[in-house]
Design an enzyme around this catalytic site. Structure first.
Site, PDB file in Angstrom:
ATOM      1  N   ASP A 178       0.863  -1.167  -0.034  1.00  0.00           N
ATOM      2  CA  ASP A 178      -0.068  -0.015   0.013  1.00  0.00           C
ATOM      3  C   ASP A 178       0.949   1.254   0.125  1.00  0.00           C
ATOM      4  O   ASP A 178       1.480   1.481   0.936  1.00  0.00           O
ATOM      5  CB  ASP A 178      -0.936  -0.060   1.253  1.00  0.00           C
ATOM      6  N   HIS A 183      -0.530  -1.423  -4.487  1.00  0.00           N
ATOM      7  CA  HIS A 183      -1.951  -0.407  -4.562  1.00  0.00           C
ATOM      8  C   HIS A 183      -1.660   0.828  -4.331  1.00  0.00           C
ATOM      9  O   HIS A 183      -1.133   1.099  -3.399  1.00  0.00           O
ATOM     10  CB  HIS A 183      -2.593  -1.026  -3.312  1.00  0.00           C
ATOM     11  N   GLY A 199      -7.146   3.805   3.089  1.00  0.00           N
ATOM     12  CA  GLY A 199      -6.389   4.797   3.993  1.00  0.00           C
ATOM     13  C   GLY A 199      -6.053   4.118   5.302  1.00  0.00           C
ATOM     14  O   GLY A 199      -4.655   4.186   5.795  1.00  0.00           O
ATOM     15  N   PHE A 200      -6.658   3.116   5.837  1.00  0.00           N
ATOM     16  CA  PHE A 200      -6.305   2.513   6.881  1.00  0.00           C
ATOM     17  C   PHE A 200      -6.815   1.171   7.363  1.00  0.00           C
ATOM     18  O   PHE A 200      -7.735   0.613   6.648  1.00  0.00           O
ATOM     19  CB  PHE A 200      -6.904   3.360   8.185  1.00  0.00           C
ATOM     20  N   GLY A 230      -7.951  -2.077   9.704  1.00  0.00           N
ATOM     21  CA  GLY A 230      -8.717  -2.188  10.816  1.00  0.00           C
ATOM     22  C   GLY A 230      -9.995  -1.689  10.880  1.00  0.00           C
ATOM     23  O   GLY A 230     -10.770  -1.528  11.873  1.00  0.00           O
ATOM     24  N   ASP A 266     -10.287  -5.595  -1.202  1.00  0.00           N
ATOM     25  CA  ASP A 266      -9.254  -4.868  -0.234  1.00  0.00           C
ATOM     26  C   ASP A 266     -10.115  -4.161   0.763  1.00  0.00           C
ATOM     27  O   ASP A 266     -10.865  -3.130   0.602  1.00  0.00           O
ATOM     28  CB  ASP A 266      -8.343  -3.794  -1.031  1.00  0.00           C
ATOM     29  N   GLY A 326      -5.261  -8.851   5.855  1.00  0.00           N
ATOM     30  CA  GLY A 326      -4.661  -8.130   6.900  1.00  0.00           C
ATOM     31  C   GLY A 326      -4.865  -8.208   8.213  1.00  0.00           C
ATOM     32  O   GLY A 326      -4.900  -9.587   8.718  1.00  0.00           O
TER      33      GLY A 326
HETATM   34  C1  DX5 Z   1      -5.952  -0.657   2.419  1.00  0.00           C
HETATM   35  C2  DX5 Z   1      -5.058  -1.742   2.809  1.00  0.00           C
HETATM   36  C3  DX5 Z   1      -5.759  -2.160   4.228  1.00  0.00           C
HETATM   37  C4  DX5 Z   1      -5.650  -3.750   4.482  1.00  0.00           C
HETATM   38  C5  DX5 Z   1      -5.566  -4.155   5.902  1.00  0.00           C
HETATM   39  O1  DX5 Z   1      -5.699  -0.472   0.900  1.00  0.00           O
HETATM   40  O2  DX5 Z   1      -4.905  -2.705   2.020  1.00  0.00           O
HETATM   41  O3  DX5 Z   1      -6.909  -2.366   3.940  1.00  0.00           O
HETATM   42  O4  DX5 Z   1      -6.551  -4.614   3.759  1.00  0.00           O
HETATM   43  O5  DX5 Z   1      -6.372  -5.298   6.163  1.00  0.00           O
HETATM   44  P1  DX5 Z   1      -7.739  -4.940   7.161  1.00  0.00           P
HETATM   45  O6  DX5 Z   1      -8.496  -4.284   6.479  1.00  0.00           O
HETATM   46  O7  DX5 Z   1      -7.858  -6.719   7.251  1.00  0.00           O
HETATM   47  O8  DX5 Z   1      -7.088  -4.712   8.485  1.00  0.00           O
HETATM   48 ZN    ZN Z   2      -4.500  -1.807  -0.305  1.00  0.00          ZN
END
Ligand code: DX5
Ligand code: ZN
Length: 224
Positions: free
Chosen positions: A36, A67, A144-145, A147, A178, A200
């Site tokens: 990212d 990404h 952006g984040f 979680g 994603d 993630g």
């Molecule tokens: C955004 C990132 C996060 C990544 C984290 O582009 O790529 O969203 O998926 O994973 P989660 O959402 O499971 O914490």
């Molecule tokens: Zn991503």
């Protein structure tokens, strides 16, 4: 059943132990590394950089799924000459006035081209750039984040992207989901027609299991 691919999000690794975490992931065997890139303009956060990607390429053979959540991606893409035909460079539809031109420039480098759309961006914007893409990334949270919670309407969006691809003769184009790709949500994303899953904090990095256990559980869901 279509083959599913696991792409762990490297912004979720332990930043004090990046190399050892990457080596562990490579050892258990994942399909891609999701990288990212954020610039604090397109999204309100700053994460991984071109220097990170260059350093990663020196220690890893796992294909990269980059990404780009940055404005003016065309200024940064020429720096990614370390990428090859196994890697995907994905730009956001919303990040440039000329997505077709930028996608063509990625393919001209011999790299796979991806287009990402935010939760509020309609599926129809993809129609005229299908010949230029190898992958469509459907954001299932606002970018952006890590979680965050899944935006439920994005599941139907994956179904509609798959339908569009099949109807227009681009069934080989991959769909990536994603954002909050938990084990539970991955079941629904798989049913909707996703191919690549960004794993993630809610799956592969979950403290509920070891990396190996989490990956095995994930692969069972996505059909490998
Ligand atoms: C955004 C990132 C996060 C990544 C984290 O582009 O790529 O969203 O998926 O994973 P989660 O959402 O499971 O914490
Ligand atoms: Zn991503």
């Amino acid at each position: 059943m279509r083959k599913g691919y696991v792409s762990p999000s490297l912004m979720c690794v332990d930043l004090m132990n990046v190399q050892s975490d990457i080596e562990k992931l490579e050892k258990v065997g994942v399909d891609y590394f999701h990288v990212d890139m954020m610039d604090n303009h397109f999204v309100p956060n700053i994460t991984l950089s071109t220097d990170f990607i260059k350093a990663l390429k020196k220690i890893s053979k796992t294909p990269l799924d980059i990404h780009m959540m940055i404005e003016h991606p065309e200024q940064t893409i020429p720096e990614l000459t370390c990428c090859d035909e196994n890697d995907i460079i994905c730009i956001h539809y919303e990040s440039t006035l000329h997505p077709q031109k930028v996608l063509a420039s990625i393919r001209a480098m011999g790299v796979k081209a991806g287009i990402a759309i935010n939760p509020a961006t309609p599926v129809c914007v993809l129609e005229d750039i299908l010949p230029d893409v190898d992958m469509v990334l459907c954001m299932t949270v606002n970018p952006g984040f890590a979680g965050q919670k899944l935006i439920p309407a994005t599941l139907d969006k994956i179904t509609r992207i798959r339908k569009l691809l099949n109807e227009k003769g681009y069934s080989e184009v991959l769909i990536e989901a994603d954002g909050n790709v938990s084990f539970e949500n991955a079941v629904k994303m798989h049913a909707a027609g996703a191919d690549i899953y960004v794993a993630g904090t809610s799956s592969i990095f979950s403290k509920a299991g070891t990396l190996e256990e989490n990956l095995e559980k994930f692969r069972k869901i996505i059909g490998e």
